[in-house]
Design a protein around this motif. Sequence first.
Motif, mmCIF file in Angstrom:
data_model
loop_
_atom_site.group_PDB
_atom_site.id
_atom_site.type_symbol
_atom_site.label_atom_id
_atom_site.label_comp_id
_atom_site.label_asym_id
_atom_site.label_seq_id
_atom_site.Cartn_x
_atom_site.Cartn_y
_atom_site.Cartn_z
ATOM 1 N N UNK A 103 0.685 -1.069 -0.024
ATOM 2 C CA UNK A 103 -0.082 0.024 -0.112
ATOM 3 C C UNK A 103 0.855 1.138 -0.044
ATOM 4 N N UNK A 104 1.925 1.251 0.939
ATOM 5 C CA UNK A 104 2.796 2.376 1.059
ATOM 6 C C UNK A 104 3.317 2.521 -0.365
ATOM 7 N N UNK A 105 4.072 1.495 -0.845
ATOM 8 C CA UNK A 105 4.706 1.544 -2.308
ATOM 9 C C UNK A 105 3.681 1.982 -3.347
ATOM 10 N N UNK A 106 2.352 1.838 -3.495
ATOM 11 C CA UNK A 106 1.448 2.038 -4.514
ATOM 12 C C UNK A 106 1.460 3.729 -4.336
ATOM 13 N N UNK A 107 1.188 4.036 -3.193
ATOM 14 C CA UNK A 107 0.791 5.594 -2.840
ATOM 15 C C UNK A 107 2.181 6.302 -3.114
ATOM 16 N N UNK A 108 3.518 5.651 -2.770
ATOM 17 C CA UNK A 108 4.569 6.577 -3.148
ATOM 18 C C UNK A 108 4.891 6.524 -4.795
ATOM 19 N N UNK A 109 4.625 5.459 -5.402
ATOM 20 C CA UNK A 109 5.079 5.170 -6.780
ATOM 21 C C UNK A 109 4.058 6.298 -7.578
ATOM 22 N N UNK A 110 2.819 6.348 -7.205
ATOM 23 C CA UNK A 110 1.765 7.046 -7.724
ATOM 24 C C UNK A 110 2.371 8.560 -7.773
ATOM 25 N N UNK A 111 2.667 8.768 -6.536
ATOM 26 C CA UNK A 111 3.040 10.298 -6.431
ATOM 27 C C UNK A 111 4.288 10.574 -7.307
#
Length: 445
Positions: free
Chosen positions: A140-148
């Motif tokens: 979840x953390x990776x998804x949010x950071x990669x999208x940003x």
Amino acid sequence: MVDATAPEERRNLSNPEDCSREARRILQDNDRGGYTVPSPALYPFQWNWDSCFVALGWATFDEARAWQEIESLFNAQWPDGMVPHIAFHREDSGYFPGPDVWGTESLWDGSLAVQTSGISDPPVAASIALKLWRGARDRDQAQAAAERLYPKLLAWHRWFHSARDPQSDGMVAILHPWESGRDNSPDWDAALNPVPTDGLPPFERRDLDRIDADQRPRHDQYNRYLSLILSLKGAGYEPKAAYDASPFKMVDIGTLSILRRADRDLRHLAEDLGHKDDLAELQDWEARGDAALDRLWDEQAGVFRSYDLSAEAMSDSATSASFLPLYAGNPGPERTARLVEVLQRWTERTAYPLPSFDPGDSRFDRLRYWRGPTWGIVNYMIAEGLSENGHGEWAARLARSTADLVRQSGFWEYFDPISGRGLGGDRFTWTAAMWLAWAKHFAED
Ligand code: DGY
């Protein structure tokens, strides 16, 4: 000269576990709250490609902190997409040239979030982001950071492919040796000669307060570094004006290779995240990159070289960056075999490969920064390329060489490739990160 760790406090690094503990401690000691300085006394700010490699080290024990390292770098991104090579988050008079020399404060109506330099750095960020994303334990953390991060990475790559390649033929230029990260490489000797040095304001280097002069660039090179900054500043850092005005325009085989791989890795990220509309643009950049790399192959010498766009001439040196097309992708079996032959020759002359410059060249200097010493981050990239191109044993040799250097001498900025002695800054952050993320897996008992 400053040695950050007094010998009596120096920990026993022959044991890999102790090495890893010390490497984590270095990252934590050099953490300034969201970003990590390469070396507190020598480089007291955030450096672009340093932070990216350092994120790989953080990821081995603190994934959130790894993402934060890259995101803090992109807080310094310019509105035109450029990501500067230094973000001056805090005041520190211990470094030259500081923000007053770069004079970027008033750009963009003074809207930059942080004061910065006015040039960029090798764009490793997308490749590192892809590694963090694919290896993430916290999805979840990776998804949010990669999208940003994704749109910011895309904007930076667009900047390289437009501002630095106005002909759109893939020959992406650097306008300052510092943009290559290989400041005093012999690759730039001929191209720096015509850079004017008359009438420069007086300046005081701070690097020599801390490091022996024989391990750093010479004064005549610093004069040219400053002259080039003043030329870019005079053009207001406006991409076209800066490109046209700069007396130094090199297609650096290192930056070109790193960008080529980063374009591919950004495409993989786009595919994973479902940004289908960007794929054609990314593939177009990849095709241009391949065409440019092809032009930089020297069939006679069996290596890739940099190219001076102003003089319309190939550089006359083979440097460690000549091997980075292996990291870029697939140079093909014949060229790969030729590169491995050169690698073999260089390693026969150096106990701790890979030297940053051809050890058979009369200009080879085992101490002087990018004119001979071995660098962990370059070994890492070349090793990735070697292993992906079917030369796993060579990749392991470079990893073992890096691990031996750390265990024998400590976490230095760079190393004498003949004796293994540590050089430049001590307790250096990216060397610690390379140990944690890569070299430690190859340490032999
Ligand atoms: C330096 O100051 O030595 C750096 O390499 C330039 O960024």
